[in-house]
Design a protein around this motif. Structure first.
Motif, PDB file in Angstrom:
ATOM      1  N   MET A 221       0.836  -1.179   0.000  1.00 59.68           N
ATOM      2  CA  MET A 221       0.000   0.000   0.000  1.00 59.68           C
ATOM      3  C   MET A 221       0.880   1.241   0.000  1.00 59.68           C
ATOM      4  SD  MET A 221      -2.887   0.891   2.769  1.00 59.68           S
ATOM      5  CE  MET A 221      -3.586   2.503   2.832  1.00 59.68           C
ATOM      6  N   LYS A 222       0.531   2.185  -0.851  1.00 66.98           N
ATOM      7  CA  LYS A 222       1.310   3.415  -0.934  1.00 66.98           C
ATOM      8  C   LYS A 222       0.932   4.367   0.192  1.00 66.98           C
ATOM      9  CE  LYS A 222       2.422   4.409  -5.643  1.00 66.98           C
ATOM     10  NZ  LYS A 222       2.068   5.241  -6.785  1.00 66.98           N
ATOM     11  N   HIS A 223       1.924   5.096   0.677  1.00 60.70           N
ATOM     12  CA  HIS A 223       1.669   6.154   1.650  1.00 60.70           C
ATOM     13  C   HIS A 223       1.782   7.486   0.933  1.00 60.70           C
ATOM     14  CE1 HIS A 223       1.622   3.520   5.100  1.00 60.70           C
ATOM     15  NE2 HIS A 223       2.718   2.927   4.642  1.00 60.70           N
ATOM     16  N   LEU A 224       0.854   8.365   1.232  1.00 65.34           N
ATOM     17  CA  LEU A 224       0.880   9.673   0.601  1.00 65.34           C
ATOM     18  C   LEU A 224       1.994  10.512   1.214  1.00 65.34           C
ATOM     19  CD1 LEU A 224      -2.902  10.554   0.398  1.00 65.34           C
ATOM     20  CD2 LEU A 224      -1.401   9.860  -1.448  1.00 65.34           C
ATOM     21  N   ALA A 225       2.755  11.122   0.381  1.00 62.88           N
ATOM     22  CA  ALA A 225       3.815  12.008   0.852  1.00 62.88           C
ATOM     23  C   ALA A 225       3.192  13.332   1.256  1.00 62.88           C
ATOM     24  CB  ALA A 225       4.856  12.220  -0.243  1.00 62.88           C
ATOM     25  N   SER A 226       3.835  14.028   2.152  1.00 59.10           N
ATOM     26  CA  SER A 226       3.290  15.309   2.607  1.00 59.10           C
ATOM     27  C   SER A 226       3.270  16.328   1.469  1.00 59.10           C
ATOM     28  CB  SER A 226       4.098  15.837   3.783  1.00 59.10           C
ATOM     29  OG  SER A 226       5.438  16.078   3.392  1.00 59.10           O
ATOM     30  N   ALA A 227       4.211  16.212   0.519  1.00 59.20           N
ATOM     31  CA  ALA A 227       4.213  17.121  -0.623  1.00 59.20           C
ATOM     32  C   ALA A 227       2.975  16.891  -1.487  1.00 59.20           C
ATOM     33  CB  ALA A 227       5.477  16.930  -1.443  1.00 59.20           C
ATOM     34  N   THR A 228       2.554  15.639  -1.650  1.00 58.22           N
ATOM     35  CA  THR A 228       1.384  15.324  -2.446  1.00 58.22           C
ATOM     36  C   THR A 228       0.125  15.870  -1.781  1.00 58.22           C
ATOM     37  OG1 THR A 228       2.476  13.300  -3.156  1.00 58.22           O
ATOM     38  CG2 THR A 228       0.130  13.462  -3.564  1.00 58.22           C
ATOM     39  N   VAL A 229       0.018  15.700  -0.475  1.00 54.72           N
ATOM     40  CA  VAL A 229      -1.147  16.214   0.249  1.00 54.72           C
ATOM     41  C   VAL A 229      -1.157  17.739   0.194  1.00 54.72           C
ATOM     42  CG1 VAL A 229      -2.247  16.344   2.514  1.00 54.72           C
ATOM     43  CG2 VAL A 229      -1.261  14.194   1.743  1.00 54.72           C
ATOM     44  N   SER A 230       0.002  18.332   0.334  1.00 55.01           N
ATOM     45  CA  SER A 230       0.105  19.793   0.254  1.00 55.01           C
ATOM     46  C   SER A 230      -0.311  20.292  -1.129  1.00 55.01           C
ATOM     47  CB  SER A 230       1.538  20.227   0.561  1.00 55.01           C
ATOM     48  OG  SER A 230       1.693  21.595   0.390  1.00 55.01           O
ATOM     49  N   GLU A 231       0.102  19.604  -2.171  1.00 56.15           N
ATOM     50  CA  GLU A 231      -0.291  19.982  -3.528  1.00 56.15           C
ATOM     51  C   GLU A 231      -1.793  19.835  -3.726  1.00 56.15           C
ATOM     52  OE1 GLU A 231       2.007  17.621  -6.186  1.00 56.15           O
ATOM     53  OE2 GLU A 231       3.910  18.516  -5.583  1.00 56.15           O
ATOM     54  N   LEU A 232      -2.361  18.792  -3.146  1.00 54.38           N
ATOM     55  CA  LEU A 232      -3.801  18.576  -3.250  1.00 54.38           C
ATOM     56  C   LEU A 232      -4.557  19.730  -2.605  1.00 54.38           C
ATOM     57  CD1 LEU A 232      -6.266  16.769  -3.901  1.00 54.38           C
ATOM     58  CD2 LEU A 232      -5.933  15.740  -1.645  1.00 54.38           C
ATOM     59  N   PHE A 233      -4.172  20.094  -1.381  1.00 54.50           N
ATOM     60  CA  PHE A 233      -4.834  21.207  -0.706  1.00 54.50           C
ATOM     61  C   PHE A 233      -4.618  22.520  -1.466  1.00 54.50           C
ATOM     62  CE2 PHE A 233      -4.676  18.644   3.361  1.00 54.50           C
ATOM     63  CZ  PHE A 233      -6.043  18.416   3.378  1.00 54.50           C
ATOM     64  N   ASN A 234      -3.462  22.683  -2.052  1.00 56.89           N
ATOM     65  CA  ASN A 234      -3.184  23.884  -2.839  1.00 56.89           C
ATOM     66  C   ASN A 234      -4.094  23.934  -4.070  1.00 56.89           C
ATOM     67  OD1 ASN A 234      -1.945  26.256  -3.543  1.00 56.89           O
ATOM     68  ND2 ASN A 234      -0.169  25.284  -4.498  1.00 56.89           N
ATOM     69  N   ASP A 235      -4.283  22.802  -4.741  1.00 58.96           N
ATOM     70  CA  ASP A 235      -5.175  22.746  -5.903  1.00 58.96           C
ATOM     71  C   ASP A 235      -6.627  23.023  -5.505  1.00 58.96           C
ATOM     72  OD1 ASP A 235      -3.075  22.197  -7.577  1.00 58.96           O
ATOM     73  OD2 ASP A 235      -3.440  20.019  -7.647  1.00 58.96           O
TER      74      ASP A 235
ATOM     75  N   PHE B  40      -7.608  24.800  -2.940  1.00 62.48           N
ATOM     76  CA  PHE B  40      -7.689  26.223  -2.621  1.00 62.48           C
ATOM     77  C   PHE B  40      -7.764  27.068  -3.888  1.00 62.48           C
ATOM     78  CE2 PHE B  40      -5.489  30.281  -1.859  1.00 62.48           C
ATOM     79  CZ  PHE B  40      -6.360  30.832  -0.924  1.00 62.48           C
ATOM     80  N   LYS B  41      -6.920  26.742  -4.880  1.00 61.21           N
ATOM     81  CA  LYS B  41      -6.928  27.502  -6.136  1.00 61.21           C
ATOM     82  C   LYS B  41      -8.266  27.367  -6.861  1.00 61.21           C
ATOM     83  CE  LYS B  41      -1.988  27.494  -7.151  1.00 61.21           C
ATOM     84  NZ  LYS B  41      -0.955  26.996  -8.079  1.00 61.21           N
ATOM     85  N   ALA B  42      -8.814  26.159  -6.902  1.00 64.87           N
ATOM     86  CA  ALA B  42     -10.097  25.941  -7.571  1.00 64.87           C
ATOM     87  C   ALA B  42     -11.225  26.682  -6.851  1.00 64.87           C
ATOM     88  CB  ALA B  42     -10.405  24.453  -7.642  1.00 64.87           C
ATOM     89  N   THR B  43     -11.198  26.676  -5.517  1.00 67.23           N
ATOM     90  CA  THR B  43     -12.211  27.377  -4.748  1.00 67.23           C
ATOM     91  C   THR B  43     -12.127  28.887  -4.976  1.00 67.23           C
ATOM     92  OG1 THR B  43     -12.130  25.638  -3.069  1.00 67.23           O
ATOM     93  CG2 THR B  43     -13.161  27.712  -2.433  1.00 67.23           C
TER      94      THR B  43
END
Length: 87
Positions: A1-15, A17-20
């Protein structure tokens, strides 16, 4: 099982935020471009929807619960009558 990297989660939240923010800017632009009567009609329709839809759902659930309770009572009395008779 893959673990999400903090950079990936940060990018997700950034995306997100930008879309909102982009959606908010488009909404503000659309509201700013509306004429006053159109804006008033939109606000009234939105208020009606916000009021009526939850009320309709609540009443539907309440009447369904009443129907289930009445049906359970009717079935209980019919079963009691059926067991009391010698058959």
């Amino acid at each position: 099982m893959k673990h999400l990297a903090s950079a990936t989660v940060s990018e997700l939240f950034n995306d997100i935020f930008k879309a909102t923010m982009q959606a908010g800017r488009r909404l503000a632009h659309a509201i700013g471009a509306m004429a006053w009567p159109q804006l008033l009609a939109t606000c009234v329709l939105l208020a009606i929807l916000i009021t009526i839809v939850p009320l309709a759902l609540t009443l539907f659930i309440a009447f369904m619960l009443v129907k289930l309770v009445v049906a359970a009572l009717v079935l209980q009395t019919r079963r009691a009558r059926g067991q009391a008779r010698p058959g």
